[in-house]
Design a protein around this motif. Structure first.
Motif, mmCIF file in Angstrom:
data_model
loop_
_atom_site.group_PDB
_atom_site.id
_atom_site.type_symbol
_atom_site.label_atom_id
_atom_site.label_comp_id
_atom_site.label_asym_id
_atom_site.label_seq_id
_atom_site.Cartn_x
_atom_site.Cartn_y
_atom_site.Cartn_z
ATOM 1 N N SER A 49 2.306 -10.443 -10.922
ATOM 2 C CA SER A 49 2.831 -11.018 -12.404
ATOM 3 C C SER A 49 2.869 -9.904 -13.375
ATOM 4 O O SER A 49 3.590 -10.174 -14.324
ATOM 5 C CB SER A 49 1.671 -12.127 -12.465
ATOM 6 N N ARG A 50 1.828 -9.132 -13.423
ATOM 7 C CA ARG A 50 1.873 -8.172 -14.442
ATOM 8 C C ARG A 50 2.977 -7.173 -14.408
ATOM 9 O O ARG A 50 2.979 -6.550 -15.368
ATOM 10 C CB ARG A 50 0.288 -7.538 -14.686
ATOM 11 N N ARG A 51 3.081 -6.605 -13.212
ATOM 12 C CA ARG A 51 4.355 -5.548 -12.959
ATOM 13 C C ARG A 51 3.678 -4.265 -13.806
ATOM 14 O O ARG A 51 4.878 -3.326 -14.240
ATOM 15 C CB ARG A 51 5.614 -5.877 -13.690
ATOM 16 N N SER A 52 2.512 -3.793 -13.539
ATOM 17 C CA SER A 52 2.043 -2.789 -14.371
ATOM 18 C C SER A 52 0.897 -2.084 -13.256
ATOM 19 O O SER A 52 0.073 -2.735 -13.103
ATOM 20 C CB SER A 52 1.758 -2.869 -15.709
ATOM 21 N N VAL A 53 1.285 -1.043 -12.933
ATOM 22 C CA VAL A 53 0.137 -0.247 -11.919
ATOM 23 C C VAL A 53 -1.012 0.153 -13.080
ATOM 24 O O VAL A 53 -2.066 0.092 -12.327
ATOM 25 C CB VAL A 53 1.090 1.093 -11.503
ATOM 26 N N ASP A 54 -0.920 0.361 -14.105
ATOM 27 C CA ASP A 54 -2.012 0.694 -14.987
ATOM 28 C C ASP A 54 -2.839 -0.457 -15.261
ATOM 29 O O ASP A 54 -4.059 -0.288 -14.908
ATOM 30 C CB ASP A 54 -1.507 1.321 -16.469
ATOM 31 N N ASP A 55 -1.933 -1.670 -15.237
ATOM 32 C CA ASP A 55 -2.900 -2.874 -15.776
ATOM 33 C C ASP A 55 -3.799 -3.174 -14.282
ATOM 34 O O ASP A 55 -4.859 -3.692 -14.159
ATOM 35 C CB ASP A 55 -2.060 -3.910 -15.906
ATOM 36 N N LEU A 56 -3.068 -2.836 -13.085
ATOM 37 C CA LEU A 56 -3.747 -3.003 -11.864
ATOM 38 C C LEU A 56 -4.949 -2.342 -11.840
ATOM 39 O O LEU A 56 -5.859 -2.748 -11.278
ATOM 40 C CB LEU A 56 -2.783 -2.824 -10.723
ATOM 41 N N MET A 57 -4.798 -0.803 -12.186
ATOM 42 C CA MET A 57 -6.101 -0.149 -11.987
ATOM 43 C C MET A 57 -7.171 -0.656 -12.931
ATOM 44 O O MET A 57 -8.324 -0.427 -12.628
ATOM 45 C CB MET A 57 -5.523 1.315 -12.501
ATOM 46 N N ALA A 58 -6.536 -0.991 -14.053
ATOM 47 C CA ALA A 58 -7.804 -1.567 -15.025
ATOM 48 C C ALA A 58 -8.368 -2.769 -14.347
ATOM 49 O O ALA A 58 -9.687 -3.174 -14.521
ATOM 50 C CB ALA A 58 -7.260 -1.740 -16.243
ATOM 51 N N LEU A 78 -8.176 2.689 -6.238
ATOM 52 C CA LEU A 78 -7.880 3.655 -7.256
ATOM 53 C C LEU A 78 -7.112 4.780 -6.806
ATOM 54 O O LEU A 78 -6.133 5.348 -7.424
ATOM 55 C CB LEU A 78 -8.937 3.884 -8.076
ATOM 56 N N LYS A 79 -7.651 5.489 -5.826
ATOM 57 C CA LYS A 79 -7.050 6.806 -5.309
ATOM 58 C C LYS A 79 -5.852 6.687 -5.037
ATOM 59 O O LYS A 79 -4.903 7.371 -5.386
ATOM 60 C CB LYS A 79 -8.023 7.322 -4.353
ATOM 61 N N TYR A 80 -5.295 5.461 -4.247
ATOM 62 C CA TYR A 80 -4.182 5.381 -3.550
ATOM 63 C C TYR A 80 -3.283 4.815 -4.247
ATOM 64 O O TYR A 80 -2.003 5.098 -4.512
ATOM 65 C CB TYR A 80 -4.114 4.675 -2.211
ATOM 66 N N VAL A 81 -3.515 4.029 -5.384
ATOM 67 C CA VAL A 81 -2.615 3.512 -6.452
ATOM 68 C C VAL A 81 -2.417 4.121 -7.515
ATOM 69 O O VAL A 81 -0.942 4.308 -7.939
ATOM 70 C CB VAL A 81 -3.080 1.908 -6.686
ATOM 71 N N LYS A 82 -3.103 5.230 -7.967
ATOM 72 C CA LYS A 82 -2.935 6.218 -9.048
ATOM 73 C C LYS A 82 -1.561 6.764 -8.785
ATOM 74 O O LYS A 82 -1.510 7.442 -7.650
ATOM 75 C CB LYS A 82 -4.109 7.247 -9.043
ATOM 76 N N GLY A 83 -0.581 6.771 -9.806
ATOM 77 C CA GLY A 83 0.639 7.747 -9.549
ATOM 78 C C GLY A 83 1.715 6.908 -8.688
ATOM 79 O O GLY A 83 2.756 7.303 -8.734
ATOM 80 N N LYS A 87 7.134 -0.362 -7.216
ATOM 81 C CA LYS A 87 7.707 -0.790 -5.905
ATOM 82 C C LYS A 87 6.692 -0.497 -4.779
ATOM 83 O O LYS A 87 6.405 -1.000 -3.767
ATOM 84 C CB LYS A 87 9.006 -0.112 -5.712
ATOM 85 N N ASP A 88 6.395 0.876 -4.829
ATOM 86 C CA ASP A 88 5.382 1.414 -3.702
ATOM 87 C C ASP A 88 3.996 0.833 -3.914
ATOM 88 O O ASP A 88 3.198 0.445 -2.803
ATOM 89 C CB ASP A 88 5.244 2.732 -3.816
ATOM 90 N N ALA A 89 3.527 0.491 -5.170
ATOM 91 C CA ALA A 89 2.103 -0.340 -5.118
ATOM 92 C C ALA A 89 2.316 -1.550 -4.860
ATOM 93 O O ALA A 89 1.204 -2.026 -4.131
ATOM 94 C CB ALA A 89 1.893 -0.323 -6.901
ATOM 95 N N LEU A 90 3.211 -2.268 -4.851
ATOM 96 C CA LEU A 90 3.340 -3.662 -4.325
ATOM 97 C C LEU A 90 3.687 -3.419 -2.882
ATOM 98 O O LEU A 90 2.795 -4.249 -2.038
ATOM 99 C CB LEU A 90 4.888 -4.451 -4.841
ATOM 100 N N THR A 91 4.324 -2.434 -2.145
ATOM 101 C CA THR A 91 4.454 -2.467 -0.794
ATOM 102 C C THR A 91 2.896 -2.163 -0.220
ATOM 103 O O THR A 91 2.499 -2.749 0.748
ATOM 104 C CB THR A 91 5.347 -1.228 -0.195
ATOM 105 N N PHE A 92 2.217 -1.167 -0.871
ATOM 106 C CA PHE A 92 0.753 -0.778 -0.276
ATOM 107 C C PHE A 92 0.113 -1.906 -0.183
ATOM 108 O O PHE A 92 -0.783 -2.330 0.483
ATOM 109 C CB PHE A 92 0.371 0.316 -1.298
ATOM 110 N N LEU A 93 0.060 -2.709 -1.467
ATOM 111 C CA LEU A 93 -1.141 -3.749 -1.513
ATOM 112 C C LEU A 93 -0.588 -4.984 -0.585
ATOM 113 O O LEU A 93 -1.263 -5.606 0.026
ATOM 114 C CB LEU A 93 -0.987 -4.657 -3.087
ATOM 115 N N GLY A 94 0.658 -4.932 -0.295
ATOM 116 C CA GLY A 94 0.977 -5.986 0.725
ATOM 117 C C GLY A 94 0.666 -5.697 2.039
ATOM 118 O O GLY A 94 0.058 -6.364 2.900
ATOM 119 N N TYR A 95 0.795 -4.124 2.584
ATOM 120 C CA TYR A 95 0.234 -3.747 3.601
ATOM 121 C C TYR A 95 -1.298 -3.839 3.895
ATOM 122 O O TYR A 95 -1.787 -4.304 4.729
ATOM 123 C CB TYR A 95 0.521 -2.246 3.919
#
Length: 129
Positions: A49-58, A78-83, A87-95
């Motif tokens: 919904s937010r479409r922001s990796v920074d928002d996700l980290m917060a 945080l270590k793995y999502v940072k940077g 698209k990759d963050a969505l894939t990571f969270l899906g896995y």
């Protein structure tokens, strides 16, 4: 991106998701997963919904401070999502969600054998034996 680098990135995301899911699925004092299934689902829904990796980290920091995500798992996420790109963050969270659900569902898992697992292949090897 070439298919080889796409495959290696996919493998890296799977490995990271495996480590985080093993952490999140550890049993608490009552034998329930240390991170609740709803919390895992909420991470993916939040990012969708937010479409922001920074928002996700917060959000991860907030959920960690509230005890919804334990410190070890929050640090891994945080270590793995940072940077990561969105698209990759969505894939990571899906896995992460799929592996977590596999480890906390009806599949019998010897938690002792997961202690040193750091890769998706290692997880599959443990589950397949």
């Amino acid at each position: 991106m070439s298919s080889v680098s796409t495959q290696s990135r996919q493998g890296q995301l799977l490995d990271w998701a495996t480590e985080a899911a093993i952490s999140a699925s550890r049993p608490d004092r009552d034998g329930d997963p240390i991170v609740d299934k709803a919390t895992v689902n909420n991470l993916l829904a939040f990012l969708q919904s937010r479409r922001s990796v920074d928002d996700l980290m917060a959000y991860i920091i907030r959920q960690g401070s509230r005890g919804e995500i334990d410190e070890q798992t929050a640090k891994l996420l945080l270590k793995y999502v940072k940077g990561l790109e969105l698209k990759d963050a969505l894939t990571f969270l899906g896995y992460f969600k799929w592996i977590y659900e596999g480890l906390t569902g009806n599949l019998r898992v010897d938690r002792g054998r997961l202690r040193n697992v750091k890769t998706f292949k290692g997880l599959v090897d443990v589950l397949a034996s």
